[in-house]
Design a protein around this motif. Structure first.
Motif, PDB file in Angstrom:
ATOM      1  N   ASN A 203      44.426  31.245  82.141  1.00 48.20           N
ATOM      2  CA  ASN A 203      44.980  29.889  82.276  1.00 48.20           C
ATOM      3  C   ASN A 203      44.659  29.247  83.629  1.00 48.20           C
ATOM      4  O   ASN A 203      45.512  28.627  84.272  1.00 48.20           O
ATOM      5  CB  ASN A 203      46.507  29.915  82.076  1.00 48.20           C
ATOM      6  CG  ASN A 203      46.890  30.335  80.674  1.00 48.20           C
ATOM      7  OD1 ASN A 203      46.318  29.857  79.699  1.00 48.20           O
ATOM      8  ND2 ASN A 203      47.835  31.249  80.563  1.00 48.20           N
ATOM      9  N   PHE A 204      43.417  29.401  84.070  1.00 43.82           N
ATOM     10  CA  PHE A 204      42.990  28.763  85.317  1.00 43.82           C
ATOM     11  C   PHE A 204      43.028  27.239  85.170  1.00 43.82           C
ATOM     12  O   PHE A 204      42.734  26.699  84.100  1.00 43.82           O
ATOM     13  CB  PHE A 204      41.573  29.195  85.687  1.00 43.82           C
ATOM     14  CG  PHE A 204      41.443  30.648  86.016  1.00 43.82           C
ATOM     15  CD1 PHE A 204      42.292  31.262  86.922  1.00 43.82           C
ATOM     16  CD2 PHE A 204      40.449  31.427  85.417  1.00 43.82           C
ATOM     17  CE1 PHE A 204      42.169  32.612  87.231  1.00 43.82           C
ATOM     18  CE2 PHE A 204      40.311  32.767  85.721  1.00 43.82           C
ATOM     19  CZ  PHE A 204      41.178  33.362  86.630  1.00 43.82           C
ATOM     20  N   LEU A 205      43.366  26.564  86.263  1.00 49.83           N
ATOM     21  CA  LEU A 205      43.514  25.110  86.230  1.00 49.83           C
ATOM     22  C   LEU A 205      42.559  24.417  87.195  1.00 49.83           C
ATOM     23  O   LEU A 205      42.148  24.978  88.216  1.00 49.83           O
ATOM     24  CB  LEU A 205      44.951  24.716  86.597  1.00 49.83           C
ATOM     25  CG  LEU A 205      46.036  25.105  85.600  1.00 49.83           C
ATOM     26  CD1 LEU A 205      47.411  24.747  86.167  1.00 49.83           C
ATOM     27  CD2 LEU A 205      45.826  24.455  84.246  1.00 49.83           C
ATOM     28  N   TRP A 206      42.246  23.180  86.846  1.00 53.13           N
ATOM     29  CA  TRP A 206      41.442  22.303  87.703  1.00 53.13           C
ATOM     30  C   TRP A 206      42.350  21.491  88.610  1.00 53.13           C
ATOM     31  O   TRP A 206      43.469  21.122  88.230  1.00 53.13           O
ATOM     32  CB  TRP A 206      40.621  21.349  86.847  1.00 53.13           C
ATOM     33  CG  TRP A 206      39.519  21.995  86.079  1.00 53.13           C
ATOM     34  CD1 TRP A 206      39.614  22.573  84.841  1.00 53.13           C
ATOM     35  CD2 TRP A 206      38.156  22.139  86.493  1.00 53.13           C
ATOM     36  NE1 TRP A 206      38.399  23.075  84.453  1.00 53.13           N
ATOM     37  CE2 TRP A 206      37.474  22.816  85.447  1.00 53.13           C
ATOM     38  CE3 TRP A 206      37.444  21.756  87.627  1.00 53.13           C
ATOM     39  CZ2 TRP A 206      36.114  23.109  85.514  1.00 53.13           C
ATOM     40  CZ3 TRP A 206      36.099  22.049  87.691  1.00 53.13           C
ATOM     41  CH2 TRP A 206      35.446  22.718  86.658  1.00 53.13           C
ATOM     42  N   TYR A 207      41.838  21.171  89.813  1.00 51.10           N
ATOM     43  CA  TYR A 207      42.580  20.354  90.774  1.00 51.10           C
ATOM     44  C   TYR A 207      41.648  19.301  91.367  1.00 51.10           C
ATOM     45  O   TYR A 207      40.457  19.546  91.575  1.00 51.10           O
ATOM     46  CB  TYR A 207      43.146  21.226  91.902  1.00 51.10           C
ATOM     47  CG  TYR A 207      44.199  22.208  91.425  1.00 51.10           C
ATOM     48  CD1 TYR A 207      45.546  21.849  91.386  1.00 51.10           C
ATOM     49  CD2 TYR A 207      43.835  23.483  90.991  1.00 51.10           C
ATOM     50  CE1 TYR A 207      46.514  22.742  90.936  1.00 51.10           C
ATOM     51  CE2 TYR A 207      44.790  24.380  90.543  1.00 51.10           C
ATOM     52  CZ  TYR A 207      46.125  24.002  90.520  1.00 51.10           C
ATOM     53  OH  TYR A 207      47.079  24.886  90.066  1.00 51.10           O
TER      54      TYR A 207
ATOM     55  N   ARG B 184      39.767  17.650  82.452  1.00 48.90           N
ATOM     56  CA  ARG B 184      39.223  18.993  82.221  1.00 48.90           C
ATOM     57  C   ARG B 184      40.325  19.961  81.784  1.00 48.90           C
ATOM     58  O   ARG B 184      40.098  20.819  80.925  1.00 48.90           O
ATOM     59  CB  ARG B 184      38.528  19.499  83.480  1.00 48.90           C
ATOM     60  CG  ARG B 184      37.212  18.787  83.786  1.00 48.90           C
ATOM     61  CD  ARG B 184      36.289  19.673  84.582  1.00 48.90           C
ATOM     62  NE  ARG B 184      35.112  18.973  85.060  1.00 48.90           N
ATOM     63  CZ  ARG B 184      33.987  18.825  84.368  1.00 48.90           C
ATOM     64  NH1 ARG B 184      33.905  19.311  83.136  1.00 48.90           N
ATOM     65  NH2 ARG B 184      32.955  18.190  84.896  1.00 48.90           N
ATOM     66  N   ASN B 185      41.499  19.853  82.382  1.00 46.89           N
ATOM     67  CA  ASN B 185      42.594  20.730  81.972  1.00 46.89           C
ATOM     68  C   ASN B 185      42.977  20.483  80.513  1.00 46.89           C
ATOM     69  O   ASN B 185      43.300  21.424  79.778  1.00 46.89           O
ATOM     70  CB  ASN B 185      43.807  20.525  82.883  1.00 46.89           C
ATOM     71  CG  ASN B 185      43.617  21.163  84.250  1.00 46.89           C
ATOM     72  OD1 ASN B 185      42.879  22.138  84.397  1.00 46.89           O
ATOM     73  ND2 ASN B 185      44.275  20.615  85.256  1.00 46.89           N
ATOM     74  N   PHE B 186      42.921  19.231  80.090  1.00 46.34           N
ATOM     75  CA  PHE B 186      43.195  18.912  78.686  1.00 46.34           C
ATOM     76  C   PHE B 186      42.156  19.588  77.793  1.00 46.34           C
ATOM     77  O   PHE B 186      42.485  20.179  76.763  1.00 46.34           O
ATOM     78  CB  PHE B 186      43.183  17.401  78.467  1.00 46.34           C
ATOM     79  CG  PHE B 186      43.405  16.987  77.045  1.00 46.34           C
ATOM     80  CD1 PHE B 186      44.675  16.997  76.484  1.00 46.34           C
ATOM     81  CD2 PHE B 186      42.333  16.607  76.242  1.00 46.34           C
ATOM     82  CE1 PHE B 186      44.877  16.624  75.151  1.00 46.34           C
ATOM     83  CE2 PHE B 186      42.517  16.232  74.921  1.00 46.34           C
ATOM     84  CZ  PHE B 186      43.791  16.245  74.371  1.00 46.34           C
TER      85      PHE B 186
ATOM     86  N   HIS C 265      31.850  28.721  89.631  1.00 44.40           N
ATOM     87  CA  HIS C 265      32.623  29.558  88.715  1.00 44.40           C
ATOM     88  C   HIS C 265      32.514  28.893  87.344  1.00 44.40           C
ATOM     89  O   HIS C 265      33.227  27.949  87.033  1.00 44.40           O
ATOM     90  CB  HIS C 265      34.077  29.646  89.170  1.00 44.40           C
ATOM     91  CG  HIS C 265      34.228  30.274  90.520  1.00 44.40           C
ATOM     92  ND1 HIS C 265      34.889  29.656  91.562  1.00 44.40           N
ATOM     93  CD2 HIS C 265      33.788  31.465  91.002  1.00 44.40           C
ATOM     94  CE1 HIS C 265      34.857  30.444  92.630  1.00 44.40           C
ATOM     95  NE2 HIS C 265      34.192  31.547  92.311  1.00 44.40           N
ATOM     96  N   ARG C 266      31.612  29.384  86.519  1.00 43.06           N
ATOM     97  CA  ARG C 266      31.188  28.643  85.329  1.00 43.06           C
ATOM     98  C   ARG C 266      31.835  29.125  84.040  1.00 43.06           C
ATOM     99  O   ARG C 266      32.092  28.347  83.136  1.00 43.06           O
ATOM    100  CB  ARG C 266      29.664  28.752  85.224  1.00 43.06           C
ATOM    101  CG  ARG C 266      29.031  28.040  84.079  1.00 43.06           C
ATOM    102  CD  ARG C 266      29.179  26.547  84.161  1.00 43.06           C
ATOM    103  NE  ARG C 266      28.381  25.953  85.213  1.00 43.06           N
ATOM    104  CZ  ARG C 266      28.235  24.634  85.365  1.00 43.06           C
ATOM    105  NH1 ARG C 266      28.837  23.805  84.534  1.00 43.06           N
ATOM    106  NH2 ARG C 266      27.521  24.141  86.355  1.00 43.06           N
TER     107      ARG C 266
ATOM    108  N   TYR D 224      37.870  20.893  91.362  1.00 44.55           N
ATOM    109  CA  TYR D 224      37.468  22.295  91.464  1.00 44.55           C
ATOM    110  C   TYR D 224      38.387  23.146  90.604  1.00 44.55           C
ATOM    111  O   TYR D 224      39.551  22.802  90.362  1.00 44.55           O
ATOM    112  CB  TYR D 224      37.495  22.783  92.911  1.00 44.55           C
ATOM    113  CG  TYR D 224      38.883  22.909  93.511  1.00 44.55           C
ATOM    114  CD1 TYR D 224      39.549  24.132  93.499  1.00 44.55           C
ATOM    115  CD2 TYR D 224      39.530  21.810  94.073  1.00 44.55           C
ATOM    116  CE1 TYR D 224      40.816  24.260  94.043  1.00 44.55           C
ATOM    117  CE2 TYR D 224      40.792  21.927  94.620  1.00 44.55           C
ATOM    118  CZ  TYR D 224      41.434  23.147  94.600  1.00 44.55           C
ATOM    119  OH  TYR D 224      42.693  23.264  95.124  1.00 44.55           O
ATOM    120  N   LEU D 225      37.830  24.257  90.137  1.00 41.31           N
ATOM    121  CA  LEU D 225      38.559  25.193  89.293  1.00 41.31           C
ATOM    122  C   LEU D 225      39.082  26.324  90.174  1.00 41.31           C
ATOM    123  O   LEU D 225      38.294  27.056  90.785  1.00 41.31           O
ATOM    124  CB  LEU D 225      37.623  25.733  88.213  1.00 41.31           C
ATOM    125  CG  LEU D 225      38.211  26.668  87.160  1.00 41.31           C
ATOM    126  CD1 LEU D 225      39.342  25.996  86.397  1.00 41.31           C
ATOM    127  CD2 LEU D 225      37.118  27.136  86.205  1.00 41.31           C
TER     128      LEU D 225
END
Length: 356
Positions: free
Chosen positions: A138-142, A66-68, A130-131, A148-149
């Motif tokens: 620059n929010f990231l997924w973990y 997802r970050n990609f 959070h859609r 989760y974002l």
């Protein structure tokens, strides 16, 4: 008016991809598809809607994929969807309205995610996500699984709904998630509290109930979980104990959930069911009534509408009948009928009232 980049990760989604992309093209200014190894016609379908298609080597991490996808976005805001989601005309219209009026000061927009509906189309399980997020933040997924974002800043809460609707053809590997978790264990990756919770869920779904209970306990012991996950852990442990026929422990787990917040409707109904099963109707009535009261203010929490609508009404109908209160029994049966007009149990009750 803001612009929106849709970012999706896909694999072998030929049965559903066109459905969601035909919705998204009506309001998205850019569509980005990240394919993680499709062997069907997924890529051909995607090319009908966008030329921004990227191949990505799967590394057992949804967050990295997802970050990609987010890294390829160029518009003001990023929207993420899954291939088996749908958006109806009403909610597409709401998103188009949102585009025209959203102030750029907002960093995040929440939308409702409906993951189950009944035969009448009523949502039975939903929660907020959070859609839509501002790209410049620059929010990231973990998280490798159940990612989760991580967001912060100014949030706009909306009632816009996205529906998760897989087709009857299910090509997903049902063991995929648990394999990833067990690979993490083998590689001695330290589990976060969130990992413990979702690994426990996978164990439960794979009918490894005692192992699931152990992981739920380990999760709760950390005291670092999100309050809604803490409550769900108690409920899911109760489910495991019910299947294992350890009913006193089932009750203990349901009551443990009350230590985190006011009773959720599901917990209240479950406790009502236990008293009703023991023919303690007055005590059952107390809990079913609690289920019908105002729900907790947990905008991002899980909502199972059955337990705050028709189900407690139907059970109150039964309980009042058994204690000889026909008036209240009829009242609650009628209230249940408002939600389920063709339910055979409710119609059968009506026939019983007429005969009596």
């Amino acid at each position: 008016m803001i612009s929106i980049s849709l970012c999706m990760i896909v694999k072998n989604e030929e049965d559903v991809l066109q459905r969601i992309l035909s919705c998204a093209k009506r309001f998205c200014d850019e569509i980005i598809i990240v394919d993680t190894g499709s062997t069907d016609t997924t890529m051909d379908i995607a090319r009908k809607y966008t030329d921004k298609i990227y191949e990505y080597e799967w590394v057992d991490s949804f967050a990295k994929a997802r970050n990609f996808s987010f890294s390829k976005a160029t518009k003001d805001y990023i929207l993420f969807l899954d291939a088996d989601d749908i958006i109806d005309d009403k909610n597409i219209g709401e998103i188009i309205k949102l585009k025209s009026k959203l102030e750029s000061t907002y960093d995040v927009v929440t939308m409702k995610y409906i993951t189950a509906t009944d035969e009448y189309g009523n949502p039975t399980f939903s929660f907020k996500r959070h859609r839509l997020v501002k790209r410049s933040r620059n929010f990231l997924w973990y998280g490798n699984v159940h990612e989760y974002l991580a967001v912060n800043g100014k949030v706009l809460d909306t009632e816009i709904s996205i529906i998760h609707k897989p087709t009857s053809i299910n090509k997903k590997d049902s063991n995929r998630n648990i394999k990833i978790y067990e690979k993490m264990i083998k590689e001695e990756v330290e589990f976060t509290p969130r990992d413990l919770f979702y690994y426990a869920n996978e164990l439960k779904d794979h009918k490894r109930y005692q192992e699931a209970i152990d992981k739920y306990v380990a999760f709760l012991v950390t005291r670092e979980g999100w309050i809604e996950d803490n409550i769900r852990a108690c409920i899911y442990m109760a489910n495991c104990y019910q299947i294992l026929e350890q009913y006193e422990k089932e009750i203990d787990c349901l009551l443990q959930s009350l230590s985190f917040d006011i009773p959720r409707p599901e917990v209240s109904c479950r406790l009502g069911d236990l008293y009703k099963k023991r023919l303690q109707y007055q005590k059952a009535i107390v809990w079913y009534k609690i289920a019908l009261e105002k729900e907790a203010e947990n905008n991002m929490g899980f909502q199972l509408k059955d337990y705050s609508t028709w189900y407690p009404h139907l059970q109150l109908c039964v309980c009042y009948w058994h204690i000889g209160d026909k008036e209240h029994s009829e009242y609650h049966n009628q209230k249940a009928k408002e939600f389920r007009p063709n339910d055979k149990r409710i119609l059968s009750n009506e026939q019983l009232f007429m005969r009596k």
